[in-house]
Design an enzyme around this catalytic site. Structure first.
Site, PDB file in Angstrom:
ATOM      1  NE  ARG A 144      -4.358  -0.076   0.193  1.00 28.47           N
ATOM      2  CZ  ARG A 144      -5.587  -0.357   0.577  1.00 28.47           C
ATOM      3  NH1 ARG A 144      -5.916  -0.190   1.827  1.00 28.47           N
ATOM      4  NH2 ARG A 144      -6.463  -0.763  -0.288  1.00 28.47           N
ATOM      5  CB  VAL A 180      -3.755   5.906   6.209  1.00 24.55           C
ATOM      6  CG1 VAL A 180      -3.927   7.400   6.368  1.00 24.55           C
ATOM      7  CG2 VAL A 180      -2.343   5.587   5.718  1.00 24.55           C
ATOM      8  N   GLY A 181      -5.467   3.199   7.957  1.00 22.84           N
ATOM      9  CA  GLY A 181      -5.732   1.762   7.902  1.00 22.84           C
ATOM     10  C   GLY A 181      -7.198   1.433   7.813  1.00 22.84           C
ATOM     11  CD  GLU A 226      -6.490   0.313  15.306  1.00 21.15           C
ATOM     12  OE1 GLU A 226      -6.329   0.037  16.520  1.00 21.15           O
ATOM     13  OE2 GLU A 226      -5.572   0.708  14.582  1.00 21.15           O
ATOM     14  CG  MET A 227      -5.690  -5.721  14.702  1.00 15.01           C
ATOM     15  SD  MET A 227      -5.262  -7.291  13.938  1.00 15.01           S
ATOM     16  CE  MET A 227      -4.440  -8.104  15.303  1.00 15.01           C
ATOM     17  CG  ASP A 265     -14.335  -6.076   8.747  1.00 15.71           C
ATOM     18  OD1 ASP A 265     -13.303  -5.447   8.457  1.00 15.71           O
ATOM     19  OD2 ASP A 265     -14.492  -6.621   9.855  1.00 15.71           O
TER      20      ASP A 265
HETATM   21  N1  HPA Z   1     -10.552  -6.819  13.517  1.00 14.66           N
HETATM   22  C1  HPA Z   1      -9.338  -6.303  13.688  1.00 14.66           C
HETATM   23  N2  HPA Z   1      -8.780  -5.484  12.813  1.00 14.66           N
HETATM   24  C2  HPA Z   1      -9.469  -5.162  11.717  1.00 14.66           C
HETATM   25  C3  HPA Z   1     -10.730  -5.675  11.477  1.00 14.66           C
HETATM   26  C4  HPA Z   1     -11.309  -6.541  12.429  1.00 14.66           C
HETATM   27  O1  HPA Z   1     -12.445  -7.016  12.275  1.00 14.66           O
HETATM   28  N3  HPA Z   1     -11.155  -5.175  10.279  1.00 14.66           N
HETATM   29  C5  HPA Z   1     -10.155  -4.390   9.821  1.00 14.66           C
HETATM   30  N4  HPA Z   1      -9.139  -4.378  10.687  1.00 14.66           N
END
Ligand code: HPA
Length: 246
Positions: free
Chosen positions: A32, A96-97, A186-187, A211
């Site tokens: 990306r 940016v994610g 997110e993470m 999602d």
């Molecule tokens: N969980 C964790 N990180 C994410 C998700 C998720 O459902 N969707 C996009 N990043």
């Protein structure tokens, strides 16, 4: 916590000090960052490729900007943001994610500006605080991002996210965060915000919803692309506006 020798290049970034801009945009995915550099930056030059984590520095509206991936998860974001903040002259990191929505009103393709980042990670333990730290965005970057989102007419939300150590969470269980008003999962944001706080620098996570954990709604490749472009315009607008203040 003892301090580390702040020399460049670092174990994970091959760039010399002057090759990284004041503001760094960080997608999770290394491919990306190449795409962002090619699409949005002028005169982009490869400044890092250690472990395939491509970093490019170029200009946006004449303002130097670096784009380099964070990788996935807090340990990876922790390493790159630490080195950028402490070993280079980086003032601002903007993630940016993507994120998964917990909230009915936060729809796929919407933008979430992460005002705060809760976490299920133990990342904060390293700071040995006598309590629980509340990781928050830089107000400077957040207020610029709100202004930019309004200017672009983006569908955006400002609020809490949760940075999880697990992608494959038990959904029922993770929805408990929604009861506390948390918008999305997110993470990486919490580690980024903690490192920024410790370094006295600025951070913001901007996420597009990819999602939906409640409705199961998903995005097509084309939809992801157009909402991604909106998020990038917000982030680059913030980089340009911040540089005008220097
Ligand atoms: N969980 C964790 N990180 C994410 C998700 C998720 O459902 N969707 C996009 N990043």
């Amino acid at each position: 916590m003892s301090e580390h020798k702040s020399t460049t290049p670092t174990p994970h970034i091959a760039a010399q000090k002057g090759e990284i801009a004041r503001t760094v945009l960080m997608p999770g995915d290394p491919l990306r960052s190449k795409m962002i550099a090619e699409t949005f930056l002028d005169g982009a030059k490869l400044v890092n490729n250690v472990r395939g984590v491509q970093g490019y520095t170029g200009t946006y509206n004449g303002v130097p900007v670096t784009v380099m991936a964070s990788g996935m998860g807090m340990p990876s974001m922790g390493i790159y943001s630490y080195e950028l903040f402490n070993f280079y002259d980086v003032e601002n990191i903007i993630r940016v994610g993507t994120a998964g929505s917990f909230h009915e009103d936060v729809k796929v393709r919407d933008v979430v500006l992460a005002e705060g980042a809760c976490t299920d990670s133990n990342y904060g333990a390293q700071f040995m605080l006598p309590g629980t730290f509340a990781p928050i965005a830089s107000y400077k970057l957040l207020s610029l991002a709100v202004a930019e989102s309004k200017r672009l007419g983006a569908r955006y939300h400002v609020g809490n996210v949760v940075s999880s150590d697990r992608f494959y969470n038990d959904v029922e269980n993770s929805l408990d965060w929604a009861k506390m008003g948390v918008l999305a999962v997110e993470m990486e944001a919490a580690a980024l915000y903690m490192n920024a706080a410790r370094a006295g620098k600025h951070a913001l996570a901007i996420c597009t919803i990819s999602d939906h954990l409640v409705t199961g709604e998903d995005t097509t490749v084309e939809e992801r692309q157009s909402s991604f472009t909106t998020m990038m315009k917000i982030a680059l607008g913030v980089a340009a506006a911040d540089s005008a203040d220097v």
